[in-house]
Design a protein around this motif. Sequence first.
Motif, PDB file in Angstrom:
ATOM      1  N   VAL A 103      10.137  -0.096   8.017  1.00 59.30           N
ATOM      2  CA  VAL A 103      10.222   1.205   7.362  1.00 59.30           C
ATOM      3  C   VAL A 103      10.818   2.187   8.363  1.00 59.30           C
ATOM      4  O   VAL A 103      10.896   1.908   9.550  1.00 59.30           O
ATOM      5  CB  VAL A 103       8.835   1.716   6.896  1.00 59.30           C
ATOM      6  N   THR A 104      11.217   3.343   7.882  1.00 58.81           N
ATOM      7  CA  THR A 104      11.737   4.371   8.777  1.00 58.81           C
ATOM      8  C   THR A 104      10.587   5.017   9.536  1.00 58.81           C
ATOM      9  O   THR A 104       9.416   4.897   9.173  1.00 58.81           O
ATOM     10  CB  THR A 104      12.488   5.453   7.990  1.00 58.81           C
ATOM     11  N   SER A 105      10.934   5.726  10.600  1.00 59.85           N
ATOM     12  CA  SER A 105       9.904   6.358  11.427  1.00 59.85           C
ATOM     13  C   SER A 105       9.112   7.403  10.633  1.00 59.85           C
ATOM     14  O   SER A 105       7.890   7.506  10.777  1.00 59.85           O
ATOM     15  CB  SER A 105      10.538   6.989  12.664  1.00 59.85           C
ATOM     16  N   ALA A 106       9.793   8.170   9.773  1.00 60.14           N
ATOM     17  CA  ALA A 106       9.090   9.184   8.982  1.00 60.14           C
ATOM     18  C   ALA A 106       8.155   8.546   7.971  1.00 60.14           C
ATOM     19  O   ALA A 106       7.006   8.976   7.803  1.00 60.14           O
ATOM     20  CB  ALA A 106      10.099  10.087   8.283  1.00 60.14           C
ATOM     21  N   PHE A 107       8.616   7.509   7.283  1.00 61.77           N
ATOM     22  CA  PHE A 107       7.779   6.845   6.288  1.00 61.77           C
ATOM     23  C   PHE A 107       6.575   6.198   6.966  1.00 61.77           C
ATOM     24  O   PHE A 107       5.455   6.227   6.439  1.00 61.77           O
ATOM     25  CB  PHE A 107       8.596   5.799   5.528  1.00 61.77           C
ATOM     26  N   ALA A 108       6.800   5.615   8.141  1.00 61.28           N
ATOM     27  CA  ALA A 108       5.697   4.992   8.873  1.00 61.28           C
ATOM     28  C   ALA A 108       4.678   6.037   9.314  1.00 61.28           C
ATOM     29  O   ALA A 108       3.467   5.868   9.128  1.00 61.28           O
ATOM     30  CB  ALA A 108       6.233   4.232  10.086  1.00 61.28           C
ATOM     31  N   THR A 109       5.150   7.120   9.900  1.00 61.45           N
ATOM     32  CA  THR A 109       4.262   8.124  10.479  1.00 61.45           C
ATOM     33  C   THR A 109       3.463   8.881   9.429  1.00 61.45           C
ATOM     34  O   THR A 109       2.245   9.048   9.557  1.00 61.45           O
ATOM     35  CB  THR A 109       5.077   9.127  11.315  1.00 61.45           C
ATOM     36  N   TYR A 110       4.141   9.328   8.370  1.00 60.41           N
ATOM     37  CA  TYR A 110       3.505  10.250   7.434  1.00 60.41           C
ATOM     38  C   TYR A 110       2.946   9.595   6.175  1.00 60.41           C
ATOM     39  O   TYR A 110       2.112  10.199   5.494  1.00 60.41           O
ATOM     40  CB  TYR A 110       4.485  11.361   7.049  1.00 60.41           C
ATOM     41  N   TRP A 111       3.387   8.390   5.850  1.00 64.75           N
ATOM     42  CA  TRP A 111       2.865   7.769   4.636  1.00 64.75           C
ATOM     43  C   TRP A 111       2.151   6.445   4.896  1.00 64.75           C
ATOM     44  O   TRP A 111       1.011   6.259   4.497  1.00 64.75           O
ATOM     45  CB  TRP A 111       3.991   7.558   3.604  1.00 64.75           C
ATOM     46  N   LEU A 112       2.832   5.498   5.565  1.00 64.09           N
ATOM     47  CA  LEU A 112       2.288   4.144   5.651  1.00 64.09           C
ATOM     48  C   LEU A 112       1.108   4.016   6.612  1.00 64.09           C
ATOM     49  O   LEU A 112       0.071   3.423   6.270  1.00 64.09           O
ATOM     50  CB  LEU A 112       3.397   3.162   6.044  1.00 64.09           C
ATOM     51  N   MET A 113       1.249   4.528   7.833  1.00 60.06           N
ATOM     52  CA  MET A 113       0.217   4.312   8.844  1.00 60.06           C
ATOM     53  C   MET A 113      -1.167   4.813   8.410  1.00 60.06           C
ATOM     54  O   MET A 113      -2.171   4.122   8.630  1.00 60.06           O
ATOM     55  CB  MET A 113       0.622   4.960  10.170  1.00 60.06           C
ATOM     56  N   PRO A 114      -1.281   5.984   7.783  1.00 56.19           N
ATOM     57  CA  PRO A 114      -2.620   6.420   7.362  1.00 56.19           C
ATOM     58  C   PRO A 114      -3.250   5.515   6.306  1.00 56.19           C
ATOM     59  O   PRO A 114      -4.462   5.566   6.101  1.00 56.19           O
ATOM     60  CB  PRO A 114      -2.362   7.831   6.789  1.00 56.19           C
ATOM     61  N   ARG A 115      -2.444   4.688   5.638  1.00 55.11           N
ATOM     62  CA  ARG A 115      -2.962   3.854   4.549  1.00 55.11           C
ATOM     63  C   ARG A 115      -3.110   2.386   4.912  1.00 55.11           C
ATOM     64  O   ARG A 115      -3.699   1.613   4.152  1.00 55.11           O
ATOM     65  CB  ARG A 115      -2.028   3.976   3.334  1.00 55.11           C
ATOM     66  N   LEU A 116      -2.567   1.974   6.048  1.00 55.36           N
ATOM     67  CA  LEU A 116      -2.610   0.550   6.409  1.00 55.36           C
ATOM     68  C   LEU A 116      -4.033   0.036   6.586  1.00 55.36           C
ATOM     69  O   LEU A 116      -4.292  -1.159   6.396  1.00 55.36           O
ATOM     70  CB  LEU A 116      -1.806   0.302   7.697  1.00 55.36           C
ATOM     71  N   ILE A 117      -4.946   0.907   6.962  1.00 48.99           N
ATOM     72  CA  ILE A 117      -6.330   0.464   7.117  1.00 48.99           C
ATOM     73  C   ILE A 117      -6.877  -0.029   5.787  1.00 48.99           C
ATOM     74  O   ILE A 117      -7.696  -0.960   5.729  1.00 48.99           O
ATOM     75  CB  ILE A 117      -7.206   1.602   7.707  1.00 48.99           C
ATOM     76  N   ASP A 118      -6.417   0.572   4.695  1.00 50.68           N
ATOM     77  CA  ASP A 118      -6.844   0.136   3.366  1.00 50.68           C
ATOM     78  C   ASP A 118      -6.324  -1.269   3.072  1.00 50.68           C
ATOM     79  O   ASP A 118      -7.056  -2.122   2.558  1.00 50.68           O
ATOM     80  CB  ASP A 118      -6.331   1.119   2.309  1.00 50.68           C
ATOM     81  N   PHE A 119      -5.071  -1.517   3.418  1.00 48.92           N
ATOM     82  CA  PHE A 119      -4.517  -2.857   3.196  1.00 48.92           C
ATOM     83  C   PHE A 119      -5.254  -3.890   4.037  1.00 48.92           C
ATOM     84  O   PHE A 119      -5.561  -4.990   3.559  1.00 48.92           O
ATOM     85  CB  PHE A 119      -3.023  -2.873   3.529  1.00 48.92           C
ATOM     86  N   GLY A 120      -5.538  -3.553   5.291  1.00 46.16           N
ATOM     87  CA  GLY A 120      -6.252  -4.476   6.163  1.00 46.16           C
ATOM     88  C   GLY A 120      -7.636  -4.823   5.640  1.00 46.16           C
ATOM     89  O   GLY A 120      -8.105  -5.954   5.773  1.00 46.16           O
ATOM     90  N   ALA A 121      -8.298  -3.849   5.013  1.00 46.11           N
ATOM     91  CA  ALA A 121      -9.625  -4.105   4.454  1.00 46.11           C
ATOM     92  C   ALA A 121      -9.548  -5.013   3.237  1.00 46.11           C
ATOM     93  O   ALA A 121     -10.421  -5.862   3.025  1.00 46.11           O
ATOM     94  CB  ALA A 121     -10.294  -2.777   4.086  1.00 46.11           C
ATOM     95  N   LEU A 122      -8.494  -4.848   2.442  1.00 49.75           N
ATOM     96  CA  LEU A 122      -8.334  -5.665   1.244  1.00 49.75           C
ATOM     97  C   LEU A 122      -7.841  -7.070   1.558  1.00 49.75           C
ATOM     98  O   LEU A 122      -8.244  -8.040   0.906  1.00 49.75           O
ATOM     99  CB  LEU A 122      -7.354  -4.978   0.278  1.00 49.75           C
ATOM    100  N   TYR A 123      -6.963  -7.183   2.553  1.00 50.54           N
ATOM    101  CA  TYR A 123      -6.336  -8.471   2.866  1.00 50.54           C
ATOM    102  C   TYR A 123      -6.423  -8.731   4.377  1.00 50.54           C
ATOM    103  O   TYR A 123      -5.418  -8.669   5.089  1.00 50.54           O
ATOM    104  CB  TYR A 123      -4.878  -8.476   2.403  1.00 50.54           C
TER     105      TYR A 123
END
Length: 299
Positions: A103-123
Amino acid sequence: MSNLRRDVHLLRNIVTFQAASCSENFTKAAAELGISRVAVSRQVAELEQAIGQRLFSRNHRKVSLTRSGEAFARSVNPAMDSIADALAQQRSGASESRLSVTVTSAFATYWLMPRLIDFGALYPDIEINLVVSDRYLDIDAELIDVAVRYSPDAPVGDRWLPLVKETIFPIFSPKYVPRTRLDTPEHLRQERLLYLSGRYRPEARWHHWFSQQGLQPPEERSGIHVNTYINMLQAAIEGQGIALAGAPLVDTYLADGTLCAMPNIAPMQRDFFYLYKNPNRIQATVFSDWLETQLKANP
């Protein structure tokens, strides 16, 4: 185990012995291992000295296994093959569970990174290898499984699908001290604005936004210029000025009050974020489905 620990330094020599014993040719073994023939000869000699046995008979033009060498090969070579197979299986298993996402740096910083913990908990069994890059990577060459790219046009290839469309609007921090009531586009001509400079397209800039509002843009020298989207948003969060940004990247900040949007100003439609997923990886589908669910959900 204690004997093995004592002789662990000989493992490299045993690998060389295995290659040499299979071909009974030091030159071929050297080519297979990517070392010189002299290195093969030296490592075999070190092994012979360590175990006190001659493993090869060295003739003028060739080498051959001695009786001790044949016995050693029958014991050692299958064990080395088993170790190699076990390593290959483990690597295969690790690669099956590891997902490369770019992903781009902006998408990673402001959207994806804050939500990855949710993905890790699910999978928890899926390991994410996050490749953050603002350049267009070669998906196949870089072994990318999932990619999100912002573009005015769909990237080349039939595996890219529109994910979400960006909208932009004026945003600011509660820390910002306005000069006006901030309730009309006209008021922004008197405010301190954050300008994107550099490689960004005109549609992302204030000049275009004011033109779309039917207004004359203010003098840019009265604002603050930054050369990356991330720096611009950070300046806005710190209350240094008003930025032109929007959904989905700033959804979380708008939801928790870190940033505010001006009332009565309609968002301006921009370009799509496009999604690619490797059709041969189940994990890529799992991650892509999660991504789409997150975008549809409330921030």
